[in-house]
Design a protein around this motif. Structure first.
Motif, PDB file in Angstrom:
ATOM      1  N   SER A  47       6.280  10.524   1.056  1.00 51.68           N
ATOM      2  CA  SER A  47       5.601  11.098  -0.116  1.00 51.68           C
ATOM      3  C   SER A  47       6.006  12.565  -0.197  1.00 51.68           C
ATOM      4  CB  SER A  47       4.080  10.968   0.007  1.00 51.68           C
ATOM      5  OG  SER A  47       3.580  11.912   0.919  1.00 51.68           O
ATOM      6  N   ASN A  48       5.433  13.305  -1.126  1.00 50.57           N
ATOM      7  CA  ASN A  48       5.766  14.717  -1.261  1.00 50.57           C
ATOM      8  C   ASN A  48       5.332  15.537  -0.052  1.00 50.57           C
ATOM      9  OD1 ASN A  48       6.944  14.359  -3.760  1.00 50.57           O
ATOM     10  ND2 ASN A  48       5.011  14.628  -4.842  1.00 50.57           N
ATOM     11  N   GLN A  49       4.311  15.093   0.659  1.00 53.31           N
ATOM     12  CA  GLN A  49       3.787  15.889   1.761  1.00 53.31           C
ATOM     13  C   GLN A  49       3.748  15.164   3.101  1.00 53.31           C
ATOM     14  OE1 GLN A  49      -0.052  17.223   0.538  1.00 53.31           O
ATOM     15  NE2 GLN A  49       0.732  18.441  -1.156  1.00 53.31           N
ATOM     16  N   HIS A  50       3.953  13.848   3.117  1.00 51.14           N
ATOM     17  CA  HIS A  50       3.772  13.082   4.344  1.00 51.14           C
ATOM     18  C   HIS A  50       4.881  12.054   4.526  1.00 51.14           C
ATOM     19  CE1 HIS A  50      -0.242  14.738   4.623  1.00 51.14           C
ATOM     20  NE2 HIS A  50      -0.463  14.369   3.374  1.00 51.14           N
ATOM     21  N   ASN A  94       0.816  -1.220   0.000  1.00 49.97           N
ATOM     22  CA  ASN A  94       0.000   0.000   0.000  1.00 49.97           C
ATOM     23  C   ASN A  94       0.847   1.268   0.000  1.00 49.97           C
ATOM     24  OD1 ASN A  94      -2.340  -1.555   0.029  1.00 49.97           O
ATOM     25  ND2 ASN A  94      -2.398  -1.574   2.252  1.00 49.97           N
ATOM     26  N   LEU A  95       1.848   1.303  -0.864  1.00 55.59           N
ATOM     27  CA  LEU A  95       2.724   2.467  -1.002  1.00 55.59           C
ATOM     28  C   LEU A  95       2.167   3.464  -2.014  1.00 55.59           C
ATOM     29  CD1 LEU A  95       6.112   0.541  -1.057  1.00 55.59           C
ATOM     30  CD2 LEU A  95       5.332   2.113   0.719  1.00 55.59           C
ATOM     31  N   ASN A  96       0.872   3.597  -2.062  1.00 54.95           N
ATOM     32  CA  ASN A  96       0.170   4.369  -3.088  1.00 54.95           C
ATOM     33  C   ASN A  96       0.821   5.699  -3.448  1.00 54.95           C
ATOM     34  OD1 ASN A  96      -1.840   2.373  -3.166  1.00 54.95           O
ATOM     35  ND2 ASN A  96      -2.891   3.323  -1.455  1.00 54.95           N
ATOM     36  N   ASN A  97       1.087   6.544  -2.472  1.00 54.47           N
ATOM     37  CA  ASN A  97       1.593   7.880  -2.749  1.00 54.47           C
ATOM     38  C   ASN A  97       3.055   8.072  -2.373  1.00 54.47           C
ATOM     39  OD1 ASN A  97      -0.932   8.826  -3.685  1.00 54.47           O
ATOM     40  ND2 ASN A  97      -1.630   8.993  -1.566  1.00 54.47           N
ATOM     41  N   CYS A  98       3.725   7.020  -1.965  1.00 54.82           N
ATOM     42  CA  CYS A  98       5.123   7.148  -1.555  1.00 54.82           C
ATOM     43  C   CYS A  98       6.032   7.281  -2.762  1.00 54.82           C
ATOM     44  CB  CYS A  98       5.553   5.940  -0.734  1.00 54.82           C
ATOM     45  SG  CYS A  98       4.815   5.871   0.872  1.00 54.82           S
ATOM     46  N   TYR A 121      19.193   1.249   4.062  1.00 57.38           N
ATOM     47  CA  TYR A 121      18.535   0.879   2.806  1.00 57.38           C
ATOM     48  C   TYR A 121      17.693   2.066   2.358  1.00 57.38           C
ATOM     49  CZ  TYR A 121      15.466  -1.627  -0.459  1.00 57.38           C
ATOM     50  OH  TYR A 121      14.776  -2.034  -1.567  1.00 57.38           O
ATOM     51  N   GLN A 122      17.713   2.337   1.049  1.00 58.42           N
ATOM     52  CA  GLN A 122      16.797   3.333   0.507  1.00 58.42           C
ATOM     53  C   GLN A 122      16.500   2.994  -0.936  1.00 58.42           C
ATOM     54  OE1 GLN A 122      18.449   7.210   1.007  1.00 58.42           O
ATOM     55  NE2 GLN A 122      20.039   6.943  -0.506  1.00 58.42           N
ATOM     56  N   ALA A 123      15.298   3.349  -1.356  1.00 58.37           N
ATOM     57  CA  ALA A 123      14.879   3.051  -2.721  1.00 58.37           C
ATOM     58  C   ALA A 123      13.773   4.009  -3.141  1.00 58.37           C
ATOM     59  CB  ALA A 123      14.384   1.607  -2.832  1.00 58.37           C
ATOM     60  N   GLU A 124      13.753   4.343  -4.417  1.00 64.86           N
ATOM     61  CA  GLU A 124      12.636   5.068  -4.997  1.00 64.86           C
ATOM     62  C   GLU A 124      11.508   4.060  -5.182  1.00 64.86           C
ATOM     63  OE1 GLU A 124      12.828   8.421  -5.576  1.00 64.86           O
ATOM     64  OE2 GLU A 124      14.823   8.265  -4.710  1.00 64.86           O
ATOM     65  N   THR A 125      10.286   4.467  -4.944  1.00 62.32           N
ATOM     66  CA  THR A 125       9.156   3.552  -5.083  1.00 62.32           C
ATOM     67  C   THR A 125       8.316   3.929  -6.284  1.00 62.32           C
ATOM     68  OG1 THR A 125       7.847   4.868  -3.549  1.00 62.32           O
ATOM     69  CG2 THR A 125       9.023   3.013  -2.626  1.00 62.32           C
ATOM     70  N   ILE A 126       8.115   2.962  -7.157  1.00 66.15           N
ATOM     71  CA  ILE A 126       7.232   3.170  -8.302  1.00 66.15           C
ATOM     72  C   ILE A 126       6.111   2.144  -8.315  1.00 66.15           C
ATOM     73  CG2 ILE A 126       8.935   4.314  -9.758  1.00 66.15           C
ATOM     74  CD1 ILE A 126       9.423   1.596 -11.112  1.00 66.15           C
ATOM     75  N   GLU A 127       6.220   1.175  -7.429  1.00 63.63           N
ATOM     76  CA  GLU A 127       5.193   0.138  -7.328  1.00 63.63           C
ATOM     77  C   GLU A 127       4.436   0.285  -6.018  1.00 63.63           C
ATOM     78  OE1 GLU A 127       6.649  -3.780  -8.056  1.00 63.63           O
ATOM     79  OE2 GLU A 127       8.020  -3.097  -9.607  1.00 63.63           O
ATOM     80  N   ASN A 128       3.249  -0.249  -5.996  1.00 63.58           N
ATOM     81  CA  ASN A 128       2.406  -0.182  -4.810  1.00 63.58           C
ATOM     82  C   ASN A 128       2.857  -1.159  -3.722  1.00 63.58           C
ATOM     83  OD1 ASN A 128       0.189   0.783  -3.317  1.00 63.58           O
ATOM     84  ND2 ASN A 128      -1.075  -0.929  -3.990  1.00 63.58           N
TER      85      ASN A 128
END
Length: 90
Positions: A78-81, A33-37, A51-58
């Motif tokens: 996310s951009n705001q949260h 449920n990474l919808n807006n991340c 660990y860090q990663a860009e998320t493009i999948e849910n």
């Protein structure tokens, strides 16, 4: 001397419904449920990013089998949260 990124205190307004499963785990787990991340970051208890990663999948699977047992913090950003989830590697 070691340098760590310890500036991890941000507005922790929740991003709805991020789920980390299973918790506790052996170092392999799913984040759902990474919808807006836009990214995730995982910190150890010393404040070091492990660990860090860009998320493009849910939904993603993460493999941290090489890391020591202990408590970690996953930041879903996310951009705001930001949502912070604590988990344990056993």
């Amino acid at each position: 001397m070691y340098e760590y990124d310890v500036n991890i205190f941000v507005n922790e307004t929740a991003i709805p419904n991020i789920v980390l499963f299973p918790n506790s785990n052996n170092g392999k787990f799913s984040v759902m449920n990474l919808n807006n991340c836009t990214q995730i970051k995982i910190y150890n208890t010393l404040g070091k990013i492990v660990y860090q990663a860009e998320t493009i999948e849910n939904n993603i699977k993460i493999d941290l089998l090489k890391f020591k047992k202990g408590t970690y913090l996953l930041y879903g950003i996310s951009n705001q949260h930001v949502q912070v989830l604590e988990f344990i590697i056993e």
